[in-house]
Design an enzyme around this catalytic site. Structure first.
Site, PDB file in Angstrom:
ATOM      1  N   ILE A  21       0.829  -1.204   0.000  1.00 46.09           N
ATOM      2  CA  ILE A  21       0.000   0.000   0.000  1.00 46.09           C
ATOM      3  C   ILE A  21       0.864   1.255   0.000  1.00 46.09           C
ATOM      4  O   ILE A  21       0.531   2.259  -0.636  1.00 46.09           O
ATOM      5  CB  ILE A  21      -0.993   0.009   1.188  1.00 46.09           C
ATOM      6  CG1 ILE A  21      -2.005   1.155   1.009  1.00 46.09           C
ATOM      7  CG2 ILE A  21      -0.260   0.147   2.527  1.00 46.09           C
ATOM      8  CD1 ILE A  21      -3.133   1.132   2.014  1.00 46.09           C
ATOM      9  N   LYS A 104      -4.524   2.008   9.270  1.00 50.21           N
ATOM     10  CA  LYS A 104      -5.520   1.411  10.145  1.00 50.21           C
ATOM     11  C   LYS A 104      -5.323  -0.111  10.162  1.00 50.21           C
ATOM     12  O   LYS A 104      -4.802  -0.671   9.184  1.00 50.21           O
ATOM     13  CB  LYS A 104      -6.933   1.808   9.718  1.00 50.21           C
ATOM     14  CG  LYS A 104      -7.301   1.484   8.263  1.00 50.21           C
ATOM     15  CD  LYS A 104      -7.754   0.047   8.119  1.00 50.21           C
ATOM     16  CE  LYS A 104      -7.521  -0.474   6.739  1.00 50.21           C
ATOM     17  NZ  LYS A 104      -7.365  -1.926   6.705  1.00 50.21           N
ATOM     18  N   ARG A 170      -2.146 -10.669   6.370  1.00 48.76           N
ATOM     19  CA  ARG A 170      -3.582 -10.664   6.665  1.00 48.76           C
ATOM     20  C   ARG A 170      -4.079 -12.020   7.135  1.00 48.76           C
ATOM     21  O   ARG A 170      -5.178 -12.124   7.673  1.00 48.76           O
ATOM     22  CB  ARG A 170      -4.365 -10.222   5.427  1.00 48.76           C
ATOM     23  CG  ARG A 170      -4.147  -8.763   5.063  1.00 48.76           C
ATOM     24  CD  ARG A 170      -4.765  -8.425   3.711  1.00 48.76           C
ATOM     25  NE  ARG A 170      -4.557  -7.025   3.374  1.00 48.76           N
ATOM     26  CZ  ARG A 170      -3.448  -6.546   2.859  1.00 48.76           C
ATOM     27  NH1 ARG A 170      -2.426  -7.373   2.622  1.00 48.76           N
ATOM     28  NH2 ARG A 170      -3.324  -5.265   2.583  1.00 48.76           N
ATOM     29  N   ASP A 182      -8.782  -6.060   9.387  1.00 48.72           N
ATOM     30  CA  ASP A 182      -8.313  -5.559   8.101  1.00 48.72           C
ATOM     31  C   ASP A 182      -9.362  -4.710   7.390  1.00 48.72           C
ATOM     32  O   ASP A 182      -9.065  -3.607   6.929  1.00 48.72           O
ATOM     33  CB  ASP A 182      -7.897  -6.729   7.201  1.00 48.72           C
ATOM     34  CG  ASP A 182      -7.217  -6.248   5.928  1.00 48.72           C
ATOM     35  OD1 ASP A 182      -6.381  -5.337   6.017  1.00 48.72           O
ATOM     36  OD2 ASP A 182      -7.526  -6.783   4.853  1.00 48.72           O
TER      37      ASP A 182
END
Length: 339
Positions: A21, A104, A170, A182
């Site tokens: 990301i 987050k 994840r 997630d």
């Protein structure tokens, strides 16, 4: 960028970790903005940090996160590390006087996040919920506030993707993996933004992967008080999809064109259905990661309104308390109080 923005010195960012990301979304968005300057990146593998720095046009590369935090030229730290490392490095960076934008969830539990309340007051510390900066979400909130669907009572959310790779963070329980941490936070944040209320109790049905132990499918019912509620389904082992529907006393509002993973080069739409008639409002393309970074930079440069637009520690705690209640409900099979 506004005229006032032109007078602001760019905020000098360091990035902890070479996550996907960061590489594909956040760093390019920051580099596209005159309010941001990415000056350093760190990895536990210095060769990888150097390779990523060269590929992304970043001047400095470090073989440890601590070395980057110690760099006096770095004003702010962006943290896209695995979830279980968010609190330790947010604390380390803020205690070193750096501003922090953390992906987050900012922590894995509310108890863990409470340590962030004791940080010195100077640094801006924010959780990276980029959706709240996207024009489609701002417009949806405005339409609801204007009474486009009457009093809103119910938010429905579905968000899913397919990933069974056991090596992926994840899917690693010890790293804070699983669907609820997630992507479940997006459902909770959707209700908070669109109903303008915070959760009071929550009920969940959770299915766990028998091999990894992570929650791969979560169905939830969240009570936000005064007749307002959220129902959601998030999953990490089913066909990709995402949509948000808000029911009001006089109509419905729907976000079904990538409400969470909005592309920067493609527009979005808001559908409002009232009295049997549908109105579709087009929303121009926007890079929500750039908008988030710019709001953060304005907050760093002292703009109170920009700081209010961010997801601060207290707001992050509300979402994490809701996540905690949903996990407790998995064990008890009953509604659990958020608190």
């Amino acid at each position: 960028m506004t005229t006032d923005d032109a007078a602001l010195a760019p905020v000098r960012f360091g990035v902890l970790g070479a996550s996907k990301i960061g590489r594909e979304k956040v760093i390019p968005a920051m580099r596209a903005s005159p309010l941001c300057e990415v000056v350093a990146i760190a990895s536990r593998d210095e060769a990888r940090a150097r390779a990523e720095a060269d590929a992304l046009g970043i001047a400095h590369a470090y073989g440890s996160y601590e070395a980057l935090i110690a760099d006096d030229d770095v004003e702010a730290v962006y943290i896209p590390l695995p979830n279980h490392l968010h609190v330790p490095y947010t604390l380390a960076a803020a205690q070193a006087g750096k501003h922090v934008l953390c992906e987050k969830p900012i922590a894995c539990t509310a108890a863990e996040a409470r340590a962030l309340r004791d940080l010195p007051p100077g640094p801006v510390v924010a959780e990276a919920y980029m959706i709240r900066h996207h024009p489609q979400w701002r417009r949806a909130r405005a339409l609801i506030a204007e009474g486009a669907i009457g009093a809103p009572t119910h938010v429905h959310v579905s968000f899913s993707f397919f990933n069974r790779d056991p090596a992926n963070i994840r899917n690693r329980l010890a790293y804070g993996g699983g669907a609820l941490l997630d992507i479940g936070g997006y459902a909770i944040m959707s209700a908070r933004l669109l109903l303008d209320a915070d959760p009071v109790r929550a009920l969940a049905v959770i299915d766990r992967d028998p091999d990894t132990g992570v929650d791969r499918e979560v169905g939830g019912l969240v009570d936000l008080g005064a007749g307002r509620r959220l129902t959601f389904a998030v999953g990490t082992q089913r066909a990709p999809g995402q949509w948000v529907r808000v029911e009001g006393k006089e109509g419905d509002l729907v976000l079904d064109a990538f409400p969470f993973n909005a592309r920067a080069d493609v527009g979005n739409r808001i559908r409002v259905v009232r009295a049997g008639e549908e109105c579709i409002e087009e929303v121009a393309p926007a890079d929500q990661y750039r908008l988030q970074a710019e709001a953060f930079c304005r907050a760093v440069r002292g703009e109170p309104a920009a700081r209010d637009a961010l997801t601060g520690v207290d707001s992050a705690l509300v979402t994490l308390r809701t996540v905690d209640a949903l996990f407790r409900s998995e064990r008890t099979g009953a509604f659990e109080t958020v608190g």
